[in-house]
Enzyme design. Structure first.
Site, short mmCIF file in Angstrom:
data_model
loop_
_atom_site.label_atom_id
_atom_site.label_comp_id
_atom_site.label_asym_id
_atom_site.label_seq_id
_atom_site.Cartn_x
_atom_site.Cartn_y
_atom_site.Cartn_z
N ALA A 1 0.86 -1.20 0.00
CA ALA A 1 0.00 0.00 0.00
C ALA A 1 0.89 1.24 0.00
CB ALA A 1 -0.93 -0.01 1.21
N ILE B 1 10.41 3.73 5.89
CA ILE B 1 10.16 4.83 6.82
C ILE B 1 11.46 5.60 7.09
CG2 ILE B 1 9.23 5.50 9.07
CD1 ILE B 1 7.20 4.28 6.91
N THR B 2 11.40 6.88 6.75
CA THR B 2 12.59 7.75 6.85
C THR B 2 12.94 7.99 8.31
OG1 THR B 2 12.00 8.82 4.78
CG2 THR B 2 13.55 9.99 6.20
N GLN C 1 26.23 16.98 -16.63
CA GLN C 1 26.64 17.14 -18.04
C GLN C 1 27.66 18.26 -18.19
OE1 GLN C 1 25.58 15.04 -20.26
NE2 GLN C 1 26.49 15.94 -22.09
N GLY D 1 31.11 17.34 -17.41
CA GLY D 1 31.71 16.27 -18.22
C GLY D 1 32.11 15.09 -17.35
N GLY D 2 33.28 14.54 -17.58
CA GLY D 2 33.75 13.38 -16.82
C GLY D 2 33.81 13.67 -15.33
N GLU E 1 6.50 11.04 -0.49
CA GLU E 1 5.32 11.86 -0.18
C GLU E 1 4.36 11.89 -1.38
OE1 GLU E 1 5.49 15.13 2.33
OE2 GLU E 1 7.25 14.43 3.40
N THR F 1 4.27 9.82 -5.41
CA THR F 1 5.04 9.97 -6.65
C THR F 1 4.47 11.16 -7.44
OG1 THR F 1 3.54 8.58 -7.93
CG2 THR F 1 5.36 7.46 -6.79
C1 LIG Z 1 13.76 6.65 0.47
C2 LIG Z 1 12.31 6.62 0.77
C3 LIG Z 1 11.81 7.21 1.91
C4 LIG Z 1 10.45 7.14 2.21
N1 LIG Z 1 9.99 7.66 3.39
C5 LIG Z 1 8.71 7.41 3.77
C6 LIG Z 1 8.26 7.78 5.08
O1 LIG Z 1 9.01 8.35 5.88
N2 LIG Z 1 7.00 7.47 5.44
C7 LIG Z 1 6.13 6.83 4.59
O2 LIG Z 1 4.99 6.59 4.99
N3 LIG Z 1 6.53 6.48 3.34
C8 LIG Z 1 7.79 6.75 2.92
N4 LIG Z 1 8.22 6.37 1.67
C9 LIG Z 1 7.29 5.67 0.77
C10 LIG Z 1 6.90 6.48 -0.45
O3 LIG Z 1 6.04 7.52 -0.08
C11 LIG Z 1 6.31 5.50 -1.48
O4 LIG Z 1 7.37 4.73 -1.98
C12 LIG Z 1 5.58 6.22 -2.59
O5 LIG Z 1 4.41 6.84 -2.10
C13 LIG Z 1 5.22 5.29 -3.75
O6 LIG Z 1 4.63 4.11 -3.31
P1 LIG Z 1 5.17 2.70 -3.89
O7 LIG Z 1 6.64 2.73 -3.72
O8 LIG Z 1 4.41 1.60 -3.29
O9 LIG Z 1 4.89 2.79 -5.43
P2 LIG Z 1 3.59 2.21 -6.19
O10 LIG Z 1 2.38 2.80 -5.55
O11 LIG Z 1 3.70 0.74 -6.28
O12 LIG Z 1 3.77 2.86 -7.62
C14 LIG Z 1 4.52 2.25 -8.67
C15 LIG Z 1 4.39 3.14 -9.91
O13 LIG Z 1 3.00 3.21 -10.29
C16 LIG Z 1 2.59 4.56 -10.36
N5 LIG Z 1 1.20 4.65 -9.93
C17 LIG Z 1 0.62 4.11 -8.82
N6 LIG Z 1 -0.69 4.43 -8.77
C18 LIG Z 1 -0.93 5.20 -9.87
C19 LIG Z 1 -2.10 5.86 -10.38
N7 LIG Z 1 -3.28 5.78 -9.75
N8 LIG Z 1 -1.99 6.57 -11.53
C20 LIG Z 1 -0.80 6.66 -12.17
N9 LIG Z 1 0.35 6.06 -11.73
C21 LIG Z 1 0.27 5.36 -10.59
C22 LIG Z 1 3.52 5.30 -9.40
O14 LIG Z 1 3.61 6.69 -9.72
C23 LIG Z 1 4.83 4.57 -9.66
O15 LIG Z 1 5.44 5.11 -10.80
C24 LIG Z 1 9.57 6.49 1.31
C25 LIG Z 1 10.07 5.90 0.14
C26 LIG Z 1 11.42 5.95 -0.13
C27 LIG Z 1 11.94 5.27 -1.38
#
Ligand SMILES: Cc1cc2nc3c(=O)[nH]c(=O)nc-3n(C[C@H](O)[C@H](O)[C@H](O)COP(=O)(O)OP(=O)(O)OC[C@H]3O[C@@H](n4cnc5c(N)ncnc54)[C@H](O)[C@@H]3O)c2cc1C
Length: 385
Positions: free
Chosen positions: A133, A160-161, A341, A344-345, A368, A370
């Site tokens: 989720a 979780i950060t 870019q 460069g290297g 927060e 995507t």
């Molecule tokens: C380094 C890091 C720190 C984080 N820190 C926290 C934190 O402190 N607390 C917390 O609660 N969470 C945290 N997260 C979780 C983060 O918020 C989620 O990874 C993010 O919300 C995406 O969820 P998912 O990874 O399950 O991607 P998914 O939901 O599986 O998405 C996969 C792809 O499908 C796309 N997608 C999904 N649904 C749709 C839609 N309806 N329409 C179009 N495209 C869609 C997404 O954009 C993505 O490209 C963190 C993640 C990372 C990597």
């Protein structure tokens, strides 16, 4: 509010920027490469931020904080991110973790948990996402079942950060499995030392390597009833309203990373000579710099407008928070890639910080929500009218 009064900066904001920049340049930037290389929590940065009250400046004076407004908080995060994105997650996630309390908790809960964070004695994380989720938060499976005055928590949270360094966690859990989707979730404060609460191994990441990211596991964790944030069933609403505010701070983080990359790129092209002159003299390079600076300033303006809306709690904050985060993070990805870019290297190797900044920028398009989800949020606001 008139259309022309979207945000105002004061002399105080500019003095704050200078003060944070001095701390970031002197105490944070020197450790940024090592924090990244060793995937080590930036303790020096945390100490420097605590010493100057920049670690959780958003907390109000009545809870022992310094009461920085939303724009000031963005300026702090931006200036720290310009030096080290991992370190900027200290003020950013302290705000993310405590914002559900600020928005939804009783005064008693606020009095218990906000002062230790304001005093720099504790950090706060935010537990919404689960393995199954992420974007679809309402489908979370973590459950809290009422037992007398207590709640018993079972499940897990992912990515979780600052997990492991935080003392407190705001955790969202289903409290009414048969209830209306989204309206059946409540928020709780979990303590790091609660029995049955454990952490996964630190994730091995592309960027922000100094900021620990771990899973949270709850195995019959007993939460006293007075640790609920808001009323039962209000948890997801509070969690999503939190993101409306804190997406603005992710925009600020993106602006800071991009500014750091642009500053390094400008300095480099003035020094680097090819074909008998500084590469800055080539018009092709100048056009790239102009585009980078133009996008950066547009992003900064959007973030500051959204910060003003966050401060006023404006009804259109949801649109502007999503737009600011989405635009600024896309801009940061483009600007850091172009900065690599332009070196460069040298941009591709670890002797310069550009490759780190490009890796760090990527996460701002993902967490927060995507940037696809930000676009959904914006479209929903448009279509609602
Ligand atoms: C380094 C890091 C720190 C984080 N820190 C926290 C934190 O402190 N607390 C917390 O609660 N969470 C945290 N997260 C979780 C983060 O918020 C989620 O990874 C993010 O919300 C995406 O969820 P998912 O990874 O399950 O991607 P998914 O939901 O599986 O998405 C996969 C792809 O499908 C796309 N997608 C999904 N649904 C749709 C839609 N309806 N329409 C179009 N495209 C869609 C997404 O954009 C993505 O490209 C963190 C993640 C990372 C990597």
């Amino acid at each position: 509010m008139s259309d022309f009064d979207l945000f105002t900066t004061s002399d105080d904001h500019e003095e704050l920027r200078a003060a944070v920049r001095a701390v970031a340049d002197d105490k944070i930037a020197p450790h940024a490469a090592a924090v990244d290389a060793d995937s080590a929590f930036p303790q020096d940065a945390y100490d420097a931020l605590r010493a100057t009250d920049f670690h959780a400046a958003h907390i109000a004076e009545e809870y022992d904080g310094v009461g920085a407004d939303a724009l000031a908080t963005c300026i702090i995060i931006e200036e720290v991110a310009r030096a080290c994105a991992s370190s900027s997650l200290i003020p950013a996630v302290n705000k993310l973790g405590t914002m559900p309390l600020i928005l939804g908790a009783s005064d008693d809960v606020k009095r218990r948990y906000l002062p230790p964070v304001a005093r720099g004695e504790a950090m706060f994380s935010y537990g919404l996402s689960e393995r199954e989720a992420g974007s679809d938060t309402a489908s979370m499976r973590t459950q809290a079942v009422a037992d007398g005055d207590d709640w018993v928590l079972n499940g897990q949270k992912s990515w979780i950060t600052n997990a492991g360094v935080s003392s407190y966690y705001t955790v969202m859990a289903v409290t009414d499995p048969d209830g209306k989707r989204g309206g059946n979730i409540s928020a709780f404060v979990v303590h790091a030392d609660d029995e049955g609460f454990t952490l996964g191994e630190p994730e091995r990441k592309l960027g922000i390597k100094g900021s620990p990211t771990r899973e949270l596991f709850f195995d019959n964790v007993r939460i006293p009833g007075d640790r609920i944030v808001g009323a039962p069933g209000e948890g997801l609403k509070i969690a999503l309203r939190t993101l409306d505010h804190t997406r603005v701070t992710i925009g600020a983080q993106a602006v800071g990373i991009a500014q750091g990359a642009l500053d390094h790129a400008v300095a480099y092209v003035k020094e680097r000579k090819q074909f008998g002159k500084a590469v800055a003299e080539f018009q092709g390079v100048q056009f790239m710099l102009a585009d980078m600076a133009m996008k950066l300033e547009t992003a900064r303006q959007m973030v500051y407008v959204a910060a003003a809306k966050s401060e006023r709690n404006d009804p259109d904050l949801a649109f502007f928070g999503a737009a600011a985060k989405c635009y600024a993070s896309d801009a940061a990805m483009e600007i850091t890639t172009d900065a690599v870019q332009l070196l460069g290297g040298a941009g591709y190797v670890k002797d310069f910080p550009l490759e780190r900044m490009m890796r760090d920028a990527k996460i701002t398009q993902i967490y927060e929500g995507t940037n696809q989800i930000q676009r959904l949020v914006m479209a929903r606001q448009l279509l609602k009218k």
